[in-house]
Design a protein around this motif. Structure first.
Motif, PDB file in Angstrom:
ATOM      1  N   GLU A 150       0.856  -1.174   0.000  1.00 29.48           N
ATOM      2  CA  GLU A 150       0.000   0.000   0.000  1.00 29.48           C
ATOM      3  C   GLU A 150       0.898   1.231   0.000  1.00 29.48           C
ATOM      4  O   GLU A 150       2.064   1.169   0.400  1.00 29.48           O
ATOM      5  CB  GLU A 150      -0.906   0.002   1.232  1.00 29.48           C
ATOM      6  N   THR A 151       0.376   2.352  -0.437  1.00 31.76           N
ATOM      7  CA  THR A 151       1.177   3.574  -0.522  1.00 31.76           C
ATOM      8  C   THR A 151       1.857   3.905   0.797  1.00 31.76           C
ATOM      9  O   THR A 151       3.044   4.218   0.827  1.00 31.76           O
ATOM     10  CB  THR A 151       0.310   4.765  -0.990  1.00 31.76           C
ATOM     11  N   ASP A 152       1.142   3.786   1.905  1.00 29.86           N
ATOM     12  CA  ASP A 152       1.739   4.131   3.197  1.00 29.86           C
ATOM     13  C   ASP A 152       2.752   3.095   3.686  1.00 29.86           C
ATOM     14  O   ASP A 152       3.461   3.326   4.668  1.00 29.86           O
ATOM     15  CB  ASP A 152       0.663   4.385   4.257  1.00 29.86           C
ATOM     16  N   GLN A 153       2.861   1.970   2.999  1.00 28.59           N
ATOM     17  CA  GLN A 153       3.837   0.936   3.337  1.00 28.59           C
ATOM     18  C   GLN A 153       5.144   1.082   2.550  1.00 28.59           C
ATOM     19  O   GLN A 153       6.105   0.375   2.819  1.00 28.59           O
ATOM     20  CB  GLN A 153       3.273  -0.459   3.068  1.00 28.59           C
ATOM     21  N   ILE A 154       5.166   1.977   1.598  1.00 26.09           N
ATOM     22  CA  ILE A 154       6.365   2.164   0.776  1.00 26.09           C
ATOM     23  C   ILE A 154       7.413   2.882   1.612  1.00 26.09           C
ATOM     24  O   ILE A 154       7.165   3.970   2.134  1.00 26.09           O
ATOM     25  CB  ILE A 154       6.041   2.953  -0.509  1.00 26.09           C
ATOM     26  N   GLU A 155       8.576   2.254   1.736  1.00 22.98           N
ATOM     27  CA  GLU A 155       9.653   2.787   2.571  1.00 22.98           C
ATOM     28  C   GLU A 155      10.753   3.383   1.693  1.00 22.98           C
ATOM     29  O   GLU A 155      11.134   2.794   0.683  1.00 22.98           O
ATOM     30  CB  GLU A 155      10.243   1.679   3.445  1.00 22.98           C
ATOM     31  N   LEU A 156      11.274   4.523   2.110  1.00 26.29           N
ATOM     32  CA  LEU A 156      12.312   5.208   1.351  1.00 26.29           C
ATOM     33  C   LEU A 156      13.547   4.331   1.157  1.00 26.29           C
ATOM     34  O   LEU A 156      14.095   4.262   0.053  1.00 26.29           O
ATOM     35  CB  LEU A 156      12.699   6.525   2.032  1.00 26.29           C
ATOM     36  N   THR A 157      13.980   3.655   2.197  1.00 24.51           N
ATOM     37  CA  THR A 157      15.164   2.806   2.096  1.00 24.51           C
ATOM     38  C   THR A 157      14.979   1.723   1.040  1.00 24.51           C
ATOM     39  O   THR A 157      15.883   1.465   0.232  1.00 24.51           O
ATOM     40  CB  THR A 157      15.470   2.143   3.462  1.00 24.51           C
ATOM     41  N   THR A 158      13.816   1.116   1.005  1.00 22.33           N
ATOM     42  CA  THR A 158      13.527   0.054   0.031  1.00 22.33           C
ATOM     43  C   THR A 158      13.487   0.620  -1.381  1.00 22.33           C
ATOM     44  O   THR A 158      13.998   0.000  -2.316  1.00 22.33           O
ATOM     45  CB  THR A 158      12.190  -0.632   0.381  1.00 22.33           C
ATOM     46  N   VAL A 159      12.893   1.784  -1.544  1.00 21.13           N
ATOM     47  CA  VAL A 159      12.827   2.435  -2.856  1.00 21.13           C
ATOM     48  C   VAL A 159      14.233   2.754  -3.359  1.00 21.13           C
ATOM     49  O   VAL A 159      14.588   2.444  -4.501  1.00 21.13           O
ATOM     50  CB  VAL A 159      11.959   3.716  -2.802  1.00 21.13           C
ATOM     51  N   GLY A 194       7.398  -0.993  -4.212  1.00 23.27           N
ATOM     52  CA  GLY A 194       6.263  -0.094  -4.377  1.00 23.27           C
ATOM     53  C   GLY A 194       6.399   0.869  -5.537  1.00 23.27           C
ATOM     54  O   GLY A 194       5.596   1.781  -5.696  1.00 23.27           O
ATOM     55  N   LEU A 195       7.414   0.655  -6.375  1.00 27.86           N
ATOM     56  CA  LEU A 195       7.633   1.553  -7.515  1.00 27.86           C
ATOM     57  C   LEU A 195       6.766   1.213  -8.715  1.00 27.86           C
ATOM     58  O   LEU A 195       6.463   2.092  -9.520  1.00 27.86           O
ATOM     59  CB  LEU A 195       9.109   1.509  -7.924  1.00 27.86           C
ATOM     60  N   THR A 196       6.398  -0.041  -8.851  1.00 26.40           N
ATOM     61  CA  THR A 196       5.600  -0.458 -10.003  1.00 26.40           C
ATOM     62  C   THR A 196       4.397  -1.273  -9.545  1.00 26.40           C
ATOM     63  O   THR A 196       4.355  -1.786  -8.427  1.00 26.40           O
ATOM     64  CB  THR A 196       6.428  -1.310 -10.992  1.00 26.40           C
ATOM     65  N   ARG A 197       3.447  -1.386 -10.440  1.00 24.98           N
ATOM     66  CA  ARG A 197       2.278  -2.247 -10.244  1.00 24.98           C
ATOM     67  C   ARG A 197       2.241  -3.196 -11.432  1.00 24.98           C
ATOM     68  O   ARG A 197       2.422  -2.773 -12.568  1.00 24.98           O
ATOM     69  CB  ARG A 197       0.993  -1.419 -10.175  1.00 24.98           C
ATOM     70  N   ALA A 246       3.745   6.309 -10.232  1.00 23.09           N
ATOM     71  CA  ALA A 246       4.262   7.676 -10.117  1.00 23.09           C
ATOM     72  C   ALA A 246       3.496   8.483  -9.074  1.00 23.09           C
ATOM     73  O   ALA A 246       4.096   9.174  -8.246  1.00 23.09           O
ATOM     74  CB  ALA A 246       4.219   8.371 -11.475  1.00 23.09           C
ATOM     75  N   HIS A 247       2.183   8.404  -9.100  1.00 25.15           N
ATOM     76  CA  HIS A 247       1.376   9.182  -8.154  1.00 25.15           C
ATOM     77  C   HIS A 247       1.665   8.744  -6.713  1.00 25.15           C
ATOM     78  O   HIS A 247       1.813   9.588  -5.820  1.00 25.15           O
ATOM     79  CB  HIS A 247      -0.118   9.035  -8.471  1.00 25.15           C
ATOM     80  N   ASP A 248       1.749   7.445  -6.482  1.00 26.24           N
ATOM     81  CA  ASP A 248       2.025   6.938  -5.136  1.00 26.24           C
ATOM     82  C   ASP A 248       3.397   7.375  -4.644  1.00 26.24           C
ATOM     83  O   ASP A 248       3.550   7.777  -3.485  1.00 26.24           O
ATOM     84  CB  ASP A 248       1.941   5.408  -5.108  1.00 26.24           C
ATOM     85  N   ILE A 249       4.396   7.301  -5.512  1.00 27.74           N
ATOM     86  CA  ILE A 249       5.758   7.691  -5.130  1.00 27.74           C
ATOM     87  C   ILE A 249       5.812   9.197  -4.855  1.00 27.74           C
ATOM     88  O   ILE A 249       6.415   9.642  -3.877  1.00 27.74           O
ATOM     89  CB  ILE A 249       6.785   7.293  -6.216  1.00 27.74           C
ATOM     90  N   GLU A 250       5.184   9.971  -5.712  1.00 30.62           N
ATOM     91  CA  GLU A 250       5.197  11.428  -5.540  1.00 30.62           C
ATOM     92  C   GLU A 250       4.469  11.828  -4.255  1.00 30.62           C
ATOM     93  O   GLU A 250       4.921  12.716  -3.540  1.00 30.62           O
ATOM     94  CB  GLU A 250       4.572  12.126  -6.754  1.00 30.62           C
ATOM     95  N   SER A 251       3.355  11.177  -3.961  1.00 30.76           N
ATOM     96  CA  SER A 251       2.623  11.539  -2.739  1.00 30.76           C
ATOM     97  C   SER A 251       3.386  11.108  -1.489  1.00 30.76           C
ATOM     98  O   SER A 251       3.320  11.782  -0.462  1.00 30.76           O
ATOM     99  CB  SER A 251       1.216  10.938  -2.743  1.00 30.76           C
ATOM    100  N   ARG A 252       4.123  10.032  -1.585  1.00 32.98           N
ATOM    101  CA  ARG A 252       4.877   9.523  -0.427  1.00 32.98           C
ATOM    102  C   ARG A 252       6.201  10.276  -0.235  1.00 32.98           C
ATOM    103  O   ARG A 252       6.585  10.595   0.881  1.00 32.98           O
ATOM    104  CB  ARG A 252       5.147   8.028  -0.649  1.00 32.98           C
ATOM    105  N   LEU A 300      10.854  11.133  -7.377  1.00 34.28           N
ATOM    106  CA  LEU A 300      10.750  10.532  -8.705  1.00 34.28           C
ATOM    107  C   LEU A 300      11.349  11.453  -9.771  1.00 34.28           C
ATOM    108  O   LEU A 300      12.063  10.991 -10.665  1.00 34.28           O
ATOM    109  CB  LEU A 300       9.302  10.180  -9.042  1.00 34.28           C
ATOM    110  N   ALA A 301      11.108  12.736  -9.682  1.00 32.12           N
ATOM    111  CA  ALA A 301      11.675  13.683 -10.648  1.00 32.12           C
ATOM    112  C   ALA A 301      13.200  13.634 -10.614  1.00 32.12           C
ATOM    113  O   ALA A 301      13.856  13.644 -11.658  1.00 32.12           O
ATOM    114  CB  ALA A 301      11.181  15.101 -10.359  1.00 32.12           C
ATOM    115  N   ALA A 302      13.771  13.551  -9.424  1.00 31.51           N
ATOM    116  CA  ALA A 302      15.236  13.476  -9.292  1.00 31.51           C
ATOM    117  C   ALA A 302      15.764  12.172  -9.883  1.00 31.51           C
ATOM    118  O   ALA A 302      16.787  12.158 -10.581  1.00 31.51           O
ATOM    119  CB  ALA A 302      15.639  13.603  -7.830  1.00 31.51           C
ATOM    120  N   ILE A 303      15.084  11.076  -9.616  1.00 33.05           N
ATOM    121  CA  ILE A 303      15.504   9.770 -10.140  1.00 33.05           C
ATOM    122  C   ILE A 303      15.421   9.761 -11.666  1.00 33.05           C
ATOM    123  O   ILE A 303      16.329   9.279 -12.346  1.00 33.05           O
ATOM    124  CB  ILE A 303      14.631   8.643  -9.551  1.00 33.05           C
TER     125      ILE A 303
END
Length: 132
Positions: A9-18, A65-68, A82-88, A93-96
């Motif tokens: 889920e969006t709130d489960q996406i962790e920065l370290t994992t991304v 959590g980067l792709t579905r 993209a929307h989930d990453i940007e909101s989290r 994402l723009a930098a990547i």
């Protein structure tokens, strides 16, 4: 019965994992391709690596959590979240994507430089008038 594909889920996406998932250049190329071209069949990225290796990369991106991924018959279609990453993580994402584009441009320059260097070496061969 089809196997359920795990997506955090969006709130489960962790920065370290991304960030860990994005540490590989093949995965950055996949993310860039999905951003530029939209939803893609897994085979769209066959030029990047072997099918087995790509499967590993797709799983890493999905579990981070980067792709579905969605099943459509025997095909697997991948979408950038993209929307989930940007909101989290606003701006990440723009930098990547900017970094991935710069890497791609650098590879293209290196490839072109190598091609020109090879062509130039071929031109440096001595030419004999007797056709030999």
């Amino acid at each position: 019965m089809a196997k359920t594909i795990f997506h955090p889920e969006t709130d489960q996406i962790e920065l370290t994992t991304v960030l860990e998932a994005l540490s590989d250049p093949i995965r950055r190329d996949i993310i860039l391709g999905l951003f530029e071209d939209g939803e893609q069949n897994c085979s769209a990225f066959n030029g990047l690596s072997s099918k087995t290796n790509l499967t590993y990369h797709y799983v890493r991106l999905r579990e981070a959590g980067l792709t579905r991924t969605r099943a459509m018959g025997t095909h697997r279609l991948i979408t950038l979240r993209a929307h989930d990453i940007e909101s989290r993580f606003p701006g990440l994402l723009a930098a990547i994507l900017a970094a991935a584009r710069a890497e791609r441009a650098q590879r293209q320059i290196q490839d072109l430089s190598g091609t020109l260097s090879s062509a130039k070496q071929g031109d440096d061969e001595p030419h004999r008038e007797d056709g030999a």
